[in-house]
Design a protein around this motif. Structure first.
Motif, PDB file in Angstrom:
ATOM      1  N   GLU A 318       1.040  -1.291  -0.081  1.00 27.69           N
ATOM      2  CA  GLU A 318       0.293   0.120   0.110  1.00 27.69           C
ATOM      3  C   GLU A 318       0.807   0.809  -0.099  1.00 27.69           C
ATOM      4  O   GLU A 318       0.751   2.094   0.528  1.00 27.69           O
ATOM      5  N   HIS A 320       0.671   4.161  -1.156  1.00 32.68           N
ATOM      6  CA  HIS A 320       0.638   5.224  -1.008  1.00 32.68           C
ATOM      7  C   HIS A 320       0.260   5.723   0.304  1.00 32.68           C
ATOM      8  O   HIS A 320       0.268   7.186  -0.125  1.00 32.68           O
ATOM      9  N   THR A 353       0.598  -1.360  -4.584  1.00 36.81           N
ATOM     10  CA  THR A 353       0.010  -0.256  -4.664  1.00 36.81           C
ATOM     11  C   THR A 353      -1.025  -0.336  -5.811  1.00 36.81           C
ATOM     12  O   THR A 353      -0.962  -0.565  -7.115  1.00 36.81           O
ATOM     13  N   GLN A 521      -9.455   1.213   1.623  1.00 34.17           N
ATOM     14  CA  GLN A 521      -8.014   1.236   0.770  1.00 34.17           C
ATOM     15  C   GLN A 521      -8.342   1.027  -0.877  1.00 34.17           C
ATOM     16  O   GLN A 521      -7.896   1.380  -2.034  1.00 34.17           O
ATOM     17  N   SER A 525      -8.145   2.743  -4.035  1.00 34.49           N
ATOM     18  CA  SER A 525      -7.907   1.376  -5.339  1.00 34.49           C
ATOM     19  C   SER A 525      -8.185   1.302  -6.491  1.00 34.49           C
ATOM     20  O   SER A 525      -8.069   1.236  -7.720  1.00 34.49           O
TER      21      SER A 525
END
Length: 688
Positions: A318, A320, A353, A521, A525
């Motif tokens: 992850e 980001h 990500t 999340q 995404s």
């Protein structure tokens, strides 16, 4: 004495000013500073009100409600500007300007700032408490046990390229903008080799798109921005890429919600490699492990010994999370990456990500820096060499597509579900184990133990009162089943006391936060997400998380009128800004068409596979153009994981029954009964 009403008035006035400025599109540094100060004051005032004992509960509830209203405005305002959203993070750096404004706002409310906040900027910085660093004892033991385990820093990294024709050009801005100006709809994915036929440890099988990344690592590629959509198996790709190049020890930095899952996946894909998870101060860390998994929240405590451990690879999941370069976690990740690259020749570095590359491209500076493609001012190494080889400068028309290709070739991999639909099942369930909050986890495990002890006493009493002379060696399995059946009957007949139903509800409540965090999340995404829960309080808790994160959602519940229900469905299906549908498993599990989402989060387990399947089929139905992934959130080290296994085993039985078997299709009572049988059997086995 602190006057809560005066403070509230100052905060409310400031948040209205920020909201108005952002609405006009004037997000100046002063506006961002005021935004951060409001967030700090709301956080502090919220903690103060909760701890206050002089006011009545009604007064405290009213003040908390007003603070929650201000927090909601902050979250909705932050959605309009990523820089504001980053300021809401717990570890966001507080500037001197923010400290000064905070003192002024408190002064307006008639409150004198604490002495540590009044110090001049230079003195305040000097007086800041040092970060709390730890070194787990097992790590010290590793360092002392065997000299051959000492990290080898002798291999020098390759020399940096010397800019020639491009010397003097500002290149980072053009590189970033090349993804917006020169994409032309083309995929941002490097050329990948054919899938390798090498066997996978543990006898598992990679999908072709996964095997391509592993083959690229084996062929010599060492840096990857792996931006596949969620559900395409980035975790397995990273673990097996590390295996292919022997990048051990391997450091894996992840969000807390997926920490347990990484350890589980390591056991599945690389079973011959030992993995350890860093919790808190690391008392349980295995200092001799091949794979070290740590979450962002505790990284600051361990960055010291991490830097000297001799890691030959680093994975940031992850990724980001490190976009805000001013945050502590970003700074720690970049520091560790820099130390690994300076001490190890060609380490494996992977940023994972699902965020599409076209969004907020400026934020990818930190990720590219982690990978060693750039530093604060310029491209580095192979990237600079590639730019030189183009023979172009930013003044040339062809520079932007050529520069974009140069960056992609350094290791950007982006595949969507629709691109690799042939590789993956049209419908699959992925279990995501999570660690419960420490207090809630202890309470739930204690309740499980109480329930097990109650059934053990029942079993022992029945055994002692037997009138027959029959002697059973070991555990009497038939008696175990009768005791479990009696316990289930009692639990169904009464709502008092701890039982399997109340325990599952408490587990659902404890999972609500992590499940909603993961859904958030996914929403950022991968687009729209359907979130299923059984209990209203779990839905409420999840919606609170979405509110705090500024994520718009529709709520589909059993107590809604038909008109209200349809409006919420239409909002989720038709409004691009509504990212999540929060659905009741019983009220929304049938009769809905939610094909706009291909990701589903099952926050609570159903008692039957049929109910679970009905929920998944709200998205997996005619009209769905992408493979559907259902993320089942499982509470680790609780009865939740056992029930998940039982549901899956009964699912096979149900399929056989539908195919003409004489077996009966299992009911929810079967799973409940088998769960109690397993709990009692484990308790009896442990006592023998």
């Amino acid at each position: 004495m602190r006057d809560g009403d005066d403070v509230m008035a100052v905060i409310a006035r400031a948040v209205r000013e920020v909201e108005a400025a952002v609405g006009r599109g004037r997000v100046t540094p002063a506006v961002r500073t005021k935004f951060q100060v409001v967030a700090l004051l709301v956080r502090e005032e919220h903690a103060r009100v909760r701890a206050e004992q002089t006011s009545s509960s009604t007064e405290r509830a009213e003040r908390l409600k007003r603070l929650d209203g201000i927090a909601t405005i902050l979250a909705k305002t932050a959605v309009r500007d990523p820089a504001l959203l980053a300021l809401l993070a717990e570890d966001a750096v507080v500037s001197d300007a923010a400290r000064s404004l905070k003192r002024d706002m408190l002064s307006d409310a008639g409150i004198e700032s604490p002495p540590d906040e009044v110090a001049p900027p230079d003195r305040a910085a000097a007086a800041a408490p040092p970060e709390r660093r730890v070194v787990p004892q097992s790590v010290v033991s590793r360092q002392l046990a065997n000299p051959f385990l000492a990290p080898d820093f002798s291999a020098a990294p390759p020399p940096q390229a010397r800019p020639r024709r491009l010397a003097g050009w500002e290149l980072l801005g053009p590189l970033l903008s090349s993804f917006e100006r020169a994409g032309g709809g083309a995929s941002a994915c490097m050329a990948l080799p054919a899938p390798s036929s090498r066997p996978v440890p543990g006898g598992r099988e990679l999908m072709p798109h996964q095997a391509q990344v592993v083959a690229a690592a084996a062929a010599g590629h060492r840096t990857f921005l792996l931006a596949d959509e969620p559900g395409l198996g980035k975790t397995a790709q990273a673990l097996l890429a590390a295996e292919a190049v022997n990048a051990y020890p391997l450091l894996v930095v992840v969000p807390n919600v997926v920490k347990t899952n990484w350890a589980r996946e390591a056991g599945l894909w690389t079973p011959h490699r030992s993995a350890t998870v860093v919790h808190g101060d690391g008392e349980t860390v295995d200092g001799f492990a091949d794979i070290v998994v740590v979450n962002y929240e505790v990284l600051d405590r361990h960055v010291g010994w991490f830097g000297d451990f001799g890691f030959r690879g680093m994975v940031v999941d992850e990724a980001h999370f490190i976009k805000n370069k001013t945050s502590q976690r970003s700074q720690h990740v970049l520091e560790l990456s820099d130390r690994i690259r300076s001490r190890t020749a060609r380490p494996l570095l992977m940023a994972l990500t699902g965020t599409p590359l076209i969004n907020d491209i400026e934020d990818f500076r930190a990720i590219w820096q982690f990978l060693g493609w750039i530093d604060e001012a310029k491209p580095l190494g192979e990237l600079m060499e590639s730019l030189e080889e183009t023979g172009l400068t930013p003044a040339d028309p062809g520079f932007y597509p050529a520069a974009r290709a140069c960056v992609i070739d350094r290791g950007i991999v982006r595949r969507r579900k629709v691109d690799v639909a042939a590789d993956i099942p049209a419908r699959r369930i992925a279990d995501l184990p999570v660690e419960l909050d420490e207090k809630a986890g202890r309470s739930i495990r204690a309740a499980e133990q109480d329930l097990a002890r109650r059934m053990v006493r029942r079993y022992e009493t029945a055994l002692a009162n037997r009138s027959s002379d029959v002697v059973v060696e070991g555990i009497d399995r038939e008696l175990v089943r009768r005791v479990a059946r009696a316990e289930l009957k009692d639990a169904t007949a009464t709502q008092s006391g701890e039982n399997v139903f109340s325990m599952m509800r408490r587990i659902g409540q404890a999972k609500a936060g992590p499940a909603a965090d993961y859904a958030a999340q996914l929403a950022r995404s991968a687009g729209k997400v359907v979130f299923f829960a059984k209990h209203v309080d779990v839905m409420d808790a999840a919606e609170d998380v979405f509110d705090r994160n500024g994520i718009r959602y529709s709520s589909i519940r059993g107590d809604q009128t038909p008109g209200s229900r349809q409006r919420n469905i239409d909002a989720f299906v038709k409004d691009p800004g509504v990212a999540v549908a929060v659905c009741s498993l019983t009220a929304a599990g049938v009769g809905l068409n939610l094909q706009v989402a291909s990701n589903i989060v099952l926050a609570e387990l159903s008692w039957t596979d049929a109910e679970q399947t009905q929920a998944i089929d709200r998205s997996h139905r005619i009209g769905q153009t992408e493979p559907v992934t259902a993320w089942r959130i499982i509470a680790a080290q609780t009865i939740d994981s056992r029930i998940a296994e039982l549901i899956d085993s009964k699912a096979g039985l149900a399929a056989r029954a539908l195919d003409g078997s004489d077996e009966e299709v299992p009911s929810s009572a079967d799973v409940q009964h088998e769960a109690l049988v397993a709990l009692l059997t484990d308790a009896l086995s442990a006592s023998q």
